[in-house]
Motif scaffolding. Structure first.
Motif, PDB file in Angstrom:
ATOM      1  N   ALA A 132      -6.215 -31.412  16.432  1.00  0.00           N
ATOM      2  CA  ALA A 132      -7.099 -30.346  15.958  1.00  0.00           C
ATOM      3  C   ALA A 132      -6.518 -29.655  14.733  1.00  0.00           C
ATOM      4  CB  ALA A 132      -7.334 -29.337  17.079  1.00  0.00           C
ATOM      5  N   PHE A 133      -5.211 -29.466  14.696  1.00  0.00           N
ATOM      6  CA  PHE A 133      -4.562 -28.860  13.531  1.00  0.00           C
ATOM      7  C   PHE A 133      -4.717 -29.735  12.295  1.00  0.00           C
ATOM      8  CE2 PHE A 133      -0.790 -28.327  10.850  1.00  0.00           C
ATOM      9  CZ  PHE A 133      -0.918 -26.980  10.538  1.00  0.00           C
ATOM     10  N   THR A 172      -8.398 -29.616  11.109  1.00  0.00           N
ATOM     11  CA  THR A 172      -8.716 -28.333  10.490  1.00  0.00           C
ATOM     12  C   THR A 172      -8.087 -28.208   9.116  1.00  0.00           C
ATOM     13  OG1 THR A 172      -8.841 -27.316  12.680  1.00  0.00           O
ATOM     14  CG2 THR A 172      -8.650 -25.841  10.812  1.00  0.00           C
ATOM     15  N   SER A 173      -6.842 -28.613   8.980  1.00  0.00           N
ATOM     16  CA  SER A 173      -6.191 -28.497   7.677  1.00  0.00           C
ATOM     17  C   SER A 173      -6.816 -29.436   6.652  1.00  0.00           C
ATOM     18  CB  SER A 173      -4.697 -28.761   7.793  1.00  0.00           C
ATOM     19  OG  SER A 173      -4.459 -30.073   8.221  1.00  0.00           O
ATOM     20  N   ASN A 211      -9.984 -30.276   6.725  1.00  0.00           N
ATOM     21  CA  ASN A 211     -11.313 -29.720   6.489  1.00  0.00           C
ATOM     22  C   ASN A 211     -11.257 -28.536   5.531  1.00  0.00           C
ATOM     23  OD1 ASN A 211     -14.032 -29.282   6.684  1.00  0.00           O
ATOM     24  ND2 ASN A 211     -13.944 -28.358   8.705  1.00  0.00           N
ATOM     25  N   VAL A 212     -10.192 -27.780   5.537  1.00  0.00           N
ATOM     26  CA  VAL A 212     -10.058 -26.641   4.642  1.00  0.00           C
ATOM     27  C   VAL A 212      -9.954 -27.109   3.197  1.00  0.00           C
ATOM     28  CG1 VAL A 212      -8.472 -24.796   3.954  1.00  0.00           C
ATOM     29  CG2 VAL A 212      -9.055 -25.087   6.338  1.00  0.00           C
ATOM     30  N   LEU A 237     -15.751 -22.593   8.901  1.00  0.00           N
ATOM     31  CA  LEU A 237     -14.372 -22.776   9.334  1.00  0.00           C
ATOM     32  C   LEU A 237     -13.984 -21.670  10.305  1.00  0.00           C
ATOM     33  CD1 LEU A 237     -12.762 -23.609   5.895  1.00  0.00           C
ATOM     34  CD2 LEU A 237     -13.280 -25.186   7.733  1.00  0.00           C
ATOM     35  N   PRO A 238     -13.067 -21.947  11.215  1.00  0.00           N
ATOM     36  CA  PRO A 238     -12.600 -20.905  12.122  1.00  0.00           C
ATOM     37  C   PRO A 238     -11.789 -19.839  11.386  1.00  0.00           C
ATOM     38  CG  PRO A 238     -11.573 -23.022  12.646  1.00  0.00           C
ATOM     39  CD  PRO A 238     -12.506 -23.237  11.514  1.00  0.00           C
ATOM     40  N   ALA A 265      -8.291 -20.175   9.184  1.00  0.00           N
ATOM     41  CA  ALA A 265      -8.155 -21.524   8.642  1.00  0.00           C
ATOM     42  C   ALA A 265      -7.835 -21.484   7.146  1.00  0.00           C
ATOM     43  CB  ALA A 265      -9.418 -22.335   8.872  1.00  0.00           C
TER      44      ALA A 265
END
Length: 47
Positions: A16-17, A20-21, A23-24, A37-38, A41
């Motif tokens: 997940a990390f 997410t990274s 995706n940012v 984004l959460p 993030a």
């Protein structure tokens, strides 16, 4: 059994990390949809 669950949960958290990274630092290829984004993030951004 508890060791296996801890191992699997750590794998899921690290995956997940990574997702997410990545995706940012990228944008959506389609013009209409950009997923939200959460919170927090933006700390992972390379810019």
């Amino acid at each position: 059994m508890k060791k296996i669950l801890l191992y699997i949960s750590s794998l899921v958290a690290s995956f997940a990390f990574i997702v997410t990274s990545s995706n940012v630092n990228t944008t959506c290829a389609f013009l209409i949809h950009q997923p939200k984004l959460p919170q927090g993030a933006e700390k992972l951004s390379k810019h």
